[in-house]
Design a protein around this motif. Sequence first.
Motif, PDB file in Angstrom:
ATOM      1  N   GLY A  56       0.809  -1.206   0.000  1.00  0.00           N
ATOM      2  CA  GLY A  56       0.000   0.000   0.000  1.00  0.00           C
ATOM      3  C   GLY A  56       0.846   1.262   0.000  1.00  0.00           C
ATOM      4  N   VAL A  57       1.866   1.295   0.841  1.00  0.00           N
ATOM      5  CA  VAL A  57       2.751   2.465   0.905  1.00  0.00           C
ATOM      6  C   VAL A  57       3.465   2.662  -0.424  1.00  0.00           C
ATOM      7  CG1 VAL A  57       4.863   3.368   1.988  1.00  0.00           C
ATOM      8  CG2 VAL A  57       3.034   2.422   3.409  1.00  0.00           C
ATOM      9  N   HIS A  58       3.892   1.566  -1.038  1.00  0.00           N
ATOM     10  CA  HIS A  58       4.554   1.655  -2.343  1.00  0.00           C
ATOM     11  C   HIS A  58       3.607   2.271  -3.374  1.00  0.00           C
ATOM     12  CE1 HIS A  58       7.356   0.629  -5.517  1.00  0.00           C
ATOM     13  NE2 HIS A  58       6.398  -0.012  -6.160  1.00  0.00           N
ATOM     14  N   LYS A  59       2.335   1.893  -3.338  1.00  0.00           N
ATOM     15  CA  LYS A  59       1.366   2.438  -4.294  1.00  0.00           C
ATOM     16  C   LYS A  59       1.039   3.894  -3.996  1.00  0.00           C
ATOM     17  CE  LYS A  59      -0.147  -1.920  -5.955  1.00  0.00           C
ATOM     18  NZ  LYS A  59      -0.906  -3.107  -5.739  1.00  0.00           N
ATOM     19  N   VAL A  60       1.119   4.293  -2.729  1.00  0.00           N
ATOM     20  CA  VAL A  60       0.973   5.711  -2.381  1.00  0.00           C
ATOM     21  C   VAL A  60       2.146   6.483  -2.961  1.00  0.00           C
ATOM     22  CG1 VAL A  60       1.023   7.390  -0.487  1.00  0.00           C
ATOM     23  CG2 VAL A  60      -0.433   5.366  -0.305  1.00  0.00           C
ATOM     24  N   GLU A  61       3.358   5.962  -2.792  1.00  0.00           N
ATOM     25  CA  GLU A  61       4.562   6.618  -3.320  1.00  0.00           C
ATOM     26  C   GLU A  61       4.516   6.750  -4.838  1.00  0.00           C
ATOM     27  OE1 GLU A  61       7.695   5.200   0.149  1.00  0.00           O
ATOM     28  OE2 GLU A  61       7.578   4.044  -1.705  1.00  0.00           O
ATOM     29  N   GLN A  62       3.906   5.774  -5.510  1.00  0.00           N
ATOM     30  CA  GLN A  62       3.792   5.810  -6.968  1.00  0.00           C
ATOM     31  C   GLN A  62       2.667   6.742  -7.424  1.00  0.00           C
ATOM     32  OE1 GLN A  62       3.236   1.539  -7.615  1.00  0.00           O
ATOM     33  NE2 GLN A  62       5.124   1.546  -8.818  1.00  0.00           N
ATOM     34  N   GLY A  63       1.855   7.192  -6.484  1.00  0.00           N
ATOM     35  CA  GLY A  63       0.738   8.064  -6.824  1.00  0.00           C
ATOM     36  C   GLY A  63      -0.483   7.319  -7.334  1.00  0.00           C
ATOM     37  N   LEU A  64      -0.516   5.994  -7.134  1.00  0.00           N
ATOM     38  CA  LEU A  64      -1.644   5.200  -7.606  1.00  0.00           C
ATOM     39  C   LEU A  64      -2.850   5.311  -6.685  1.00  0.00           C
ATOM     40  CD1 LEU A  64       0.302   1.997  -8.704  1.00  0.00           C
ATOM     41  CD2 LEU A  64      -0.616   3.819 -10.167  1.00  0.00           C
ATOM     42  N   ILE A  65      -2.598   5.497  -5.398  1.00  0.00           N
ATOM     43  CA  ILE A  65      -3.665   5.683  -4.410  1.00  0.00           C
ATOM     44  C   ILE A  65      -3.236   6.787  -3.453  1.00  0.00           C
ATOM     45  CG2 ILE A  65      -4.474   3.284  -4.546  1.00  0.00           C
ATOM     46  CD1 ILE A  65      -3.059   2.775  -1.865  1.00  0.00           C
ATOM     47  N   SER A  66      -4.189   7.325  -2.721  1.00  0.00           N
ATOM     48  CA  SER A  66      -3.864   8.371  -1.750  1.00  0.00           C
ATOM     49  C   SER A  66      -3.581   7.737  -0.386  1.00  0.00           C
ATOM     50  CB  SER A  66      -5.021   9.354  -1.609  1.00  0.00           C
ATOM     51  OG  SER A  66      -6.135   8.729  -0.994  1.00  0.00           O
ATOM     52  N   LEU A  67      -2.883   8.486   0.445  1.00  0.00           N
ATOM     53  CA  LEU A  67      -2.615   8.015   1.799  1.00  0.00           C
ATOM     54  C   LEU A  67      -3.920   7.852   2.565  1.00  0.00           C
ATOM     55  CD1 LEU A  67      -0.477   7.206   3.827  1.00  0.00           C
ATOM     56  CD2 LEU A  67      -0.236   9.607   4.454  1.00  0.00           C
ATOM     57  N   ALA A  68      -4.861   8.758   2.343  1.00  0.00           N
ATOM     58  CA  ALA A  68      -6.170   8.664   3.003  1.00  0.00           C
ATOM     59  C   ALA A  68      -6.891   7.378   2.608  1.00  0.00           C
ATOM     60  CB  ALA A  68      -7.016   9.876   2.656  1.00  0.00           C
ATOM     61  N   GLU A  69      -6.800   6.998   1.338  1.00  0.00           N
ATOM     62  CA  GLU A  69      -7.440   5.771   0.881  1.00  0.00           C
ATOM     63  C   GLU A  69      -6.758   4.552   1.488  1.00  0.00           C
ATOM     64  OE1 GLU A  69     -10.128   3.281  -1.308  1.00  0.00           O
ATOM     65  OE2 GLU A  69     -10.190   5.274  -0.445  1.00  0.00           O
ATOM     66  N   LEU A  70      -5.450   4.571   1.575  1.00  0.00           N
ATOM     67  CA  LEU A  70      -4.739   3.458   2.198  1.00  0.00           C
ATOM     68  C   LEU A  70      -5.152   3.317   3.658  1.00  0.00           C
ATOM     69  CD1 LEU A  70      -2.628   1.201   2.184  1.00  0.00           C
ATOM     70  CD2 LEU A  70      -0.894   2.956   2.702  1.00  0.00           C
ATOM     71  N   ALA A  71      -5.208   4.426   4.356  1.00  0.00           N
ATOM     72  CA  ALA A  71      -5.632   4.397   5.767  1.00  0.00           C
ATOM     73  C   ALA A  71      -7.056   3.879   5.901  1.00  0.00           C
ATOM     74  CB  ALA A  71      -5.502   5.788   6.387  1.00  0.00           C
ATOM     75  N   ARG A  72      -7.934   4.272   4.988  1.00  0.00           N
ATOM     76  CA  ARG A  72      -9.323   3.819   5.038  1.00  0.00           C
ATOM     77  C   ARG A  72      -9.405   2.312   4.825  1.00  0.00           C
ATOM     78  NH1 ARG A  72     -13.408   2.212   2.042  1.00  0.00           N
ATOM     79  NH2 ARG A  72     -12.254   2.292   0.081  1.00  0.00           N
ATOM     80  N   VAL A  73      -8.680   1.827   3.830  1.00  0.00           N
ATOM     81  CA  VAL A  73      -8.718   0.398   3.508  1.00  0.00           C
ATOM     82  C   VAL A  73      -8.120  -0.432   4.649  1.00  0.00           C
ATOM     83  CG1 VAL A  73      -7.764  -1.353   1.952  1.00  0.00           C
ATOM     84  CG2 VAL A  73      -8.738   0.746   1.027  1.00  0.00           C
ATOM     85  N   LEU A  74      -7.060   0.048   5.251  1.00  0.00           N
ATOM     86  CA  LEU A  74      -6.403  -0.696   6.329  1.00  0.00           C
ATOM     87  C   LEU A  74      -7.036  -0.414   7.689  1.00  0.00           C
ATOM     88  CD1 LEU A  74      -2.668  -0.276   5.269  1.00  0.00           C
ATOM     89  CD2 LEU A  74      -4.183  -2.241   4.889  1.00  0.00           C
ATOM     90  N   SER A  75      -8.034   0.474   7.712  1.00  0.00           N
ATOM     91  CA  SER A  75      -8.736   0.842   8.958  1.00  0.00           C
ATOM     92  C   SER A  75      -7.780   1.381  10.000  1.00  0.00           C
ATOM     93  CB  SER A  75      -9.530  -0.337   9.507  1.00  0.00           C
ATOM     94  OG  SER A  75     -10.482  -0.767   8.578  1.00  0.00           O
ATOM     95  N   LEU A  76      -6.904   2.310   9.589  1.00  0.00           N
ATOM     96  CA  LEU A  76      -5.941   2.909  10.506  1.00  0.00           C
ATOM     97  C   LEU A  76      -6.515   4.117  11.179  1.00  0.00           C
ATOM     98  CD1 LEU A  76      -2.721   2.661   8.327  1.00  0.00           C
ATOM     99  CD2 LEU A  76      -3.420   1.149  10.138  1.00  0.00           C
TER     100      LEU A  76
END
Length: 76
Positions: A56-76
């Motif tokens: 997920g972090v790698h995809k955030v770094e690539q600009g494929l997803i947002s950090l907010a979306e990663l946090a939402r999906v991982l329930s952080l």
Amino acid sequence: TGCDDCNGYGTKGRTGIFELLSVTSSLRSLITKQPHFDFITAQARNDGMISLVQDGVHKVEQGLISLAELARVLSL
């Protein structure tokens, strides 16, 4: 910002976040000894496993997803 097509997310479509555990010979040997989960995890990481969070972090770094979306999906 987004539009009606993306429900205000600013993206369209889906991007998967994955964790894949390849059972190597060293991991297989360890599993047969019925070790604690932490030992299996450590061996898997040594063998190159990329965790769900790392992917997920790698995809955030690539600009494929947002950090907010990663946090939402991982329930952080």
